[in-house]
Design a protein around this motif. Sequence first.
Motif, PDB file in Angstrom:
ATOM      1  N   ALA A 131      -5.416  12.214  -6.962  1.00 38.18           N
ATOM      2  CA  ALA A 131      -6.288  12.278  -5.793  1.00 38.18           C
ATOM      3  C   ALA A 131      -6.924  10.925  -5.496  1.00 38.18           C
ATOM      4  CB  ALA A 131      -7.367  13.335  -6.002  1.00 38.18           C
ATOM      5  N   ALA A 132      -7.135  10.121  -6.540  1.00 33.10           N
ATOM      6  CA  ALA A 132      -7.745   8.805  -6.348  1.00 33.10           C
ATOM      7  C   ALA A 132      -6.827   7.842  -5.601  1.00 33.10           C
ATOM      8  CB  ALA A 132      -8.128   8.211  -7.707  1.00 33.10           C
ATOM      9  N   TYR A 133      -5.535   8.166  -5.515  1.00 31.68           N
ATOM     10  CA  TYR A 133      -4.587   7.300  -4.817  1.00 31.68           C
ATOM     11  C   TYR A 133      -4.544   7.587  -3.314  1.00 31.68           C
ATOM     12  CZ  TYR A 133      -2.690   5.663  -9.271  1.00 31.68           C
ATOM     13  OH  TYR A 133      -2.537   5.089 -10.499  1.00 31.68           O
ATOM     14  N   ARG A 156       0.577  13.654  -0.284  1.00 33.92           N
ATOM     15  CA  ARG A 156      -0.103  14.937  -0.096  1.00 33.92           C
ATOM     16  C   ARG A 156       0.844  16.106  -0.365  1.00 33.92           C
ATOM     17  NH1 ARG A 156      -2.162  12.274   4.392  1.00 33.92           N
ATOM     18  NH2 ARG A 156      -0.773  13.427   5.779  1.00 33.92           N
ATOM     19  N   ALA A 157       2.079  16.000   0.136  1.00 31.68           N
ATOM     20  CA  ALA A 157       3.055  17.067  -0.102  1.00 31.68           C
ATOM     21  C   ALA A 157       3.401  17.178  -1.579  1.00 31.68           C
ATOM     22  CB  ALA A 157       4.316  16.802   0.726  1.00 31.68           C
ATOM     23  N   SER A 158       3.448  16.043  -2.271  1.00 26.49           N
ATOM     24  CA  SER A 158       3.760  16.052  -3.700  1.00 26.49           C
ATOM     25  C   SER A 158       2.641  16.715  -4.495  1.00 26.49           C
ATOM     26  CB  SER A 158       3.976  14.620  -4.195  1.00 26.49           C
ATOM     27  OG  SER A 158       5.025  13.989  -3.488  1.00 26.49           O
ATOM     28  N   ARG A 159       1.395  16.423  -4.132  1.00 28.73           N
ATOM     29  CA  ARG A 159       0.271  17.069  -4.812  1.00 28.73           C
ATOM     30  C   ARG A 159       0.262  18.571  -4.540  1.00 28.73           C
ATOM     31  NH1 ARG A 159      -5.058  14.658  -3.081  1.00 28.73           N
ATOM     32  NH2 ARG A 159      -5.806  16.105  -4.696  1.00 28.73           N
ATOM     33  N   ALA A 180      -1.334  20.475 -14.640  1.00 26.31           N
ATOM     34  CA  ALA A 180      -1.220  20.230 -13.205  1.00 26.31           C
ATOM     35  C   ALA A 180      -2.564  19.828 -12.609  1.00 26.31           C
ATOM     36  CB  ALA A 180      -0.671  21.472 -12.508  1.00 26.31           C
ATOM     37  N   THR A 181      -3.631  20.468 -13.050  1.00 20.55           N
ATOM     38  CA  THR A 181      -4.956  20.133 -12.527  1.00 20.55           C
ATOM     39  C   THR A 181      -5.379  18.733 -12.942  1.00 20.55           C
ATOM     40  OG1 THR A 181      -5.610  22.469 -12.555  1.00 20.55           O
ATOM     41  CG2 THR A 181      -7.376  20.835 -12.484  1.00 20.55           C
ATOM     42  N   ALA A 182      -5.156  18.385 -14.211  1.00 20.99           N
ATOM     43  CA  ALA A 182      -5.519  17.054 -14.690  1.00 20.99           C
ATOM     44  C   ALA A 182      -4.730  15.974 -13.955  1.00 20.99           C
ATOM     45  CB  ALA A 182      -5.277  16.953 -16.195  1.00 20.99           C
ATOM     46  N   LEU A 183      -3.446  16.214 -13.756  1.00 19.64           N
ATOM     47  CA  LEU A 183      -2.612  15.247 -13.043  1.00 19.64           C
ATOM     48  C   LEU A 183      -3.049  15.112 -11.600  1.00 19.64           C
ATOM     49  CD1 LEU A 183      -0.187  13.364 -13.206  1.00 19.64           C
ATOM     50  CD2 LEU A 183       1.298  15.326 -12.747  1.00 19.64           C
ATOM     51  N   ARG A 229       0.840  -1.201   0.000  1.00 18.22           N
ATOM     52  CA  ARG A 229       0.000   0.000   0.000  1.00 18.22           C
ATOM     53  C   ARG A 229       0.874   1.249   0.000  1.00 18.22           C
ATOM     54  NH1 ARG A 229      -3.169  -2.485   4.249  1.00 18.22           N
ATOM     55  NH2 ARG A 229      -2.350  -0.910   5.673  1.00 18.22           N
ATOM     56  N   ALA A 230       1.920   1.235   0.816  1.00 15.69           N
ATOM     57  CA  ALA A 230       2.822   2.381   0.870  1.00 15.69           C
ATOM     58  C   ALA A 230       3.515   2.600  -0.463  1.00 15.69           C
ATOM     59  CB  ALA A 230       3.860   2.175   1.983  1.00 15.69           C
ATOM     60  N   ALA A 231       3.899   1.515  -1.124  1.00 14.30           N
ATOM     61  CA  ALA A 231       4.613   1.639  -2.395  1.00 14.30           C
ATOM     62  C   ALA A 231       3.754   2.315  -3.460  1.00 14.30           C
ATOM     63  CB  ALA A 231       5.059   0.258  -2.880  1.00 14.30           C
ATOM     64  N   VAL A 232       2.447   2.028  -3.481  1.00  9.48           N
ATOM     65  CA  VAL A 232       1.567   2.659  -4.465  1.00  9.48           C
ATOM     66  C   VAL A 232       1.438   4.153  -4.192  1.00  9.48           C
ATOM     67  CG1 VAL A 232      -0.813   2.750  -5.310  1.00  9.48           C
ATOM     68  CG2 VAL A 232       0.306   0.549  -4.991  1.00  9.48           C
ATOM     69  N   LEU A 233       1.377   4.535  -2.921  1.00 11.78           N
ATOM     70  CA  LEU A 233       1.328   5.960  -2.573  1.00 11.78           C
ATOM     71  C   LEU A 233       2.609   6.667  -3.006  1.00 11.78           C
ATOM     72  CD1 LEU A 233      -0.209   5.717   1.018  1.00 11.78           C
ATOM     73  CD2 LEU A 233      -1.377   6.293  -1.107  1.00 11.78           C
ATOM     74  N   VAL A 234       3.744   5.996  -2.817  1.00 12.15           N
ATOM     75  CA  VAL A 234       5.021   6.563  -3.240  1.00 12.15           C
ATOM     76  C   VAL A 234       5.042   6.750  -4.757  1.00 12.15           C
ATOM     77  CG1 VAL A 234       7.510   6.147  -3.382  1.00 12.15           C
ATOM     78  CG2 VAL A 234       6.283   5.663  -1.268  1.00 12.15           C
ATOM     79  N   LEU A 235       4.530   5.768  -5.487  1.00  8.94           N
ATOM     80  CA  LEU A 235       4.460   5.875  -6.949  1.00  8.94           C
ATOM     81  C   LEU A 235       3.710   7.146  -7.347  1.00  8.94           C
ATOM     82  CD1 LEU A 235       4.463   4.771  -9.929  1.00  8.94           C
ATOM     83  CD2 LEU A 235       2.330   3.600  -9.307  1.00  8.94           C
TER      84      LEU A 235
END
Length: 422
Positions: A235-237, A275-278, A227-230, A190-196
């Motif tokens: 956000a779904a992750y 969250r910080a990356s977004r 940026a908005t599209a990305l 689960r953590a790895a997918v968030l990192v991706l």
Amino acid sequence: LRRASAACEEFARRATRALASAPARKTTFGSLAEAVDRAAKEAAGSTKKWLDVRWRASATDERDAQIATLCATLRASLVTHLGQLVPSSSSSSLVQQTSSPFFAEAMGPGLASLDVVAEVVSFKALDALAYRVEAELACATAPKFFDYDDESDQRTEAVVRGVSALEAGRVGYCAALPSWRGPFDSPASRAAVLVLAGRVARSFVGHVCLRRPLFDDDQRLALAADATALDDVLAAYEPDDHGEGTPKAKAGKKQPLVAPRRHLADEARAAAYLRASRAELGGLKRLAYASAGVESEADLPRTILDAGLDLVSLGVLRPSSVVHHVLAALGPSSLPLPFDVAERQRGGGNALDYVAWLNAGPEDDERSDVLDREADAWRDVQRCLDTYAERAANEGTANLGPVYDALNTKGPGLLRAYKSRF
């Protein structure tokens, strides 16, 4: 319980031996790039929002994912069934029993060894997938890809391809990992997918700052659309529990056992990283508008660096993004870029590898590692400036220009502001 833990460790050792040897990041999932190319050709002239990329990971990658899933399933089953062997009062729940010091001491090493297998598989493969998506996002200067019916849709080809590759990887590989919440998932996966997801956001910011020219009005609109599209896709992750790792416990109740030896994956930290990356996507849009309305080209570097300092102080951009933007967008052609001067082990030689090094995920994100990477990135900028000054001196040029002066004057302040946040 200790015998069961030892058996888990032996099973994990055998599972590790069964895993395929780690392939080179640049060649793994190479078929995904080919699938994106095919989908792009088929979609020429289409008005679809994203490309229809049909792709599935190789049999070897799927086998590794199945091994990780097997370890996660074994882990969950052991916690469920062996937890009932722990001496407890009749009113104790299974969560309380498996959170007891006795169970943790007896089963901790075995459960941790199963976690590590899932962790190694997940991070190895998702690191390769992130690199493939980054390779698409690296072409951030490409024009619009489709003739959209909606003229306000300004997304570039790079983001259309990058997001399409990410979603194809999610369906064609990530779905095979024990990454999604359920009775047999893995905290490490689960953590790895968030990192991706977080890496994809940061890589987009990194490539935009290193490769795009100074923004005009049309480019600002395209950047905002990208940026908005990305961000909408990423956000779904986000985890449903907003990054707490596991759902918050009710008052007076303990959480289920989390094996103490996981050396990389921490879901709560990975969620915070996402969250910080977004947030950096929003910071990049704000940085793009810092140059709007500035009439004097000589004032542009200082104006952008001042705006960047505010964004760094707020924690929505890193210093490297700001100084790279000034260097790449405003510097003369004779001024080298950071990947031209960096050592090979730090991504030197091309922008793709350099951004991948700079945006390493939270498996490396201890405080010292983060600050060291930003400090190294600033030293690379200084080497670019020194190389430029040396060339100018050899040519008899005394005036080094506003970019050189502004970066030398204001650049160190951005790094100090970033350090102060830790």
